[in-house]
Design an enzyme around this catalytic site. Structure first.
Site, PDB file in Angstrom:
ATOM      1  N   ARG A  33      27.717  31.614  39.482  1.00 62.14           N
ATOM      2  CA  ARG A  33      28.683  31.444  40.553  1.00 62.14           C
ATOM      3  C   ARG A  33      28.911  32.781  41.274  1.00 62.14           C
ATOM      4  NH1 ARG A  33      30.709  28.885  35.893  1.00 62.14           N
ATOM      5  NH2 ARG A  33      30.958  26.618  36.092  1.00 62.14           N
ATOM      6  N   ARG A  41      23.144  28.187  44.025  1.00 61.75           N
ATOM      7  CA  ARG A  41      23.367  27.631  42.678  1.00 61.75           C
ATOM      8  C   ARG A  41      22.814  26.213  42.608  1.00 61.75           C
ATOM      9  NH1 ARG A  41      26.721  28.011  38.057  1.00 61.75           N
ATOM     10  NH2 ARG A  41      28.042  26.216  37.595  1.00 61.75           N
ATOM     11  N   LYS A  66      34.054  30.418  33.838  1.00 60.23           N
ATOM     12  CA  LYS A  66      35.399  29.856  33.911  1.00 60.23           C
ATOM     13  C   LYS A  66      36.019  29.799  32.520  1.00 60.23           C
ATOM     14  CE  LYS A  66      34.805  27.062  38.082  1.00 60.23           C
ATOM     15  NZ  LYS A  66      34.880  25.694  38.673  1.00 60.23           N
ATOM     16  N   TYR A  83      23.625  17.462  40.435  1.00 62.45           N
ATOM     17  CA  TYR A  83      22.429  18.137  40.920  1.00 62.45           C
ATOM     18  C   TYR A  83      21.162  17.291  40.748  1.00 62.45           C
ATOM     19  CZ  TYR A  83      25.482  22.199  40.844  1.00 62.45           C
ATOM     20  OH  TYR A  83      26.526  23.069  41.055  1.00 62.45           O
ATOM     21  N   HIS A  89      26.950  29.013  46.864  1.00 62.95           N
ATOM     22  CA  HIS A  89      26.960  27.763  46.093  1.00 62.95           C
ATOM     23  C   HIS A  89      25.692  26.954  46.334  1.00 62.95           C
ATOM     24  CE1 HIS A  89      28.538  24.465  43.759  1.00 62.95           C
ATOM     25  NE2 HIS A  89      28.197  23.650  44.730  1.00 62.95           N
ATOM     26  N   HIS A 113      28.351  24.696  32.612  1.00 64.34           N
ATOM     27  CA  HIS A 113      29.194  23.513  32.750  1.00 64.34           C
ATOM     28  C   HIS A 113      29.719  23.083  31.381  1.00 64.34           C
ATOM     29  CE1 HIS A 113      27.212  22.184  36.785  1.00 64.34           C
ATOM     30  NE2 HIS A 113      28.226  22.983  36.976  1.00 64.34           N
TER      31      HIS A 113
END
Length: 296
Positions: A146, A243, A170, A275, A240, A266
């Site tokens: 990211r 990505r 994250k 995706y 993004h 994720h």
């Protein structure tokens, strides 16, 4: 007081980035302003759903998209959920709210030929900034990280001996990503010019401005937009999309979904499955061309 406590909660307990916390704050401030102007009320803790519904109508009349409205309401939902958690309210005014309908967002990745052009044909600027910008493109495409993760990379996160990179994602979740030979070469070239910058020895961060300061997210966005505008007619050219491109190209070439999930950081497969749209389209094309039952 509740808003200050909410901000601290997002930062300290939820580990949200400063960017995310500021976005929540802007949404809450906007709703507070609406309540002040229309109801002479500045304490949104006691707001009822009719007030929120009127705000939604007002935003829609101003031309704000349903997607943006849903994001703003999500900020309110998080705030009222927090108030419930600390016992400030007994019921959320958004308990029965249903999100507005939105069109499915289809993001078109860059093609392999566009990526090849960027990384092998397009001339980057001479000197430090050119080497830095090329590494920004290289790392985003080679690792799928990211934008915020790239900005916060530290020099010590790079292990050239093992050819790996440590990313803090994250919720402060760490993951290790393997590096390609080409990426390692580009990192070495960048580190060489970086070592000549002022303050470089005292900065922990990998990516710096020419003045030796930590780069910022807007700079990364501008860099991607600048160079990809030279090779791609696509409307959206952002970190993004790189990505998205990383994940799509891996899936197109046979990578399994679980591996891509781990590389992207994720927490669930559901996030990664968005995706697969393009890889399924590619499979359909191959299937149509190759299957003997297809009448040509």
């Amino acid at each position: 007081m509740s808003m200050q406590a909410f901000t601290s909660y997002l930062k300290l307990e939820k580990n949200y980035s400063d960017h995310t916390v500021k976005a929540y704050g802007r949404d809450l401030d906007a709703f507070t302003g609406f309540c002040r102007e229309n109801y002479d009320e500045t304490n949104i803790d006691a707001a009822g759903y009719p007030m929120i519904r009127n705000w939604i109508v007002s935003l829609s009349n101003e031309g704000v998209s349903n997607r943006s409205i849903n994001r703003k309401i999500s900020s309110l939902q998080a705030y009222y959920k927090f108030l419930l958690k600390i016992g400030e309210i007994t019921a959320s005014p958004l308990a029965k709210h249903r999100a507005l309908k939105t069109e499915k967002k289809v993001e078109v990745p860059f093609s392999e030929s566009e990526m090849e052009l960027i990384l092998t044909e397009i001339p980057f600027e001479e000197g430090f900034e050119g080497e830095r910008d090329k590494l920004i493109v290289e790392l985003l495409y080679a690792t799928g990280m990211r934008r915020a993760e790239l900005v916060n990379l530290k020099v010590t996160d790079i292990n050239l001996g093992n050819r790996t990179l440590k990313v803090l994602g994250k919720r402060n979740k760490e993951r290790i990503i393997p590096l390609l030979d080409a990426t390692v070469d580009q990192i070495k070239a960048y580190l060489e010019v970086r070592s000549q910058l002022p303050n470089c020895a005292t900065s922990l961060y990998l990516f710096l401005t020419k003045d030796g300061l930590k780069i910022y997210e807007t700079l990364v966005y501008r860099t991607i937009n600048k160079y990809f505008s030279l090779v791609s007619p696509k409307v959206k050219k952002s970190p993004h999309i790189l990505r998205h491109t990383f994940a799509t190209h891996l899936l197109n070439r046979g990578a399994d979904l679980n591996s891509v999930k781990e590389l992207l950081g994720h927490s669930s497969l559901a996030s990664t499955q968005v995706y697969t749209h393009n890889s399924i389209a590619e499979l359909k094309k191959v299937h149509q061309m190759a299957h003997p039952r297809n009448k040509k």
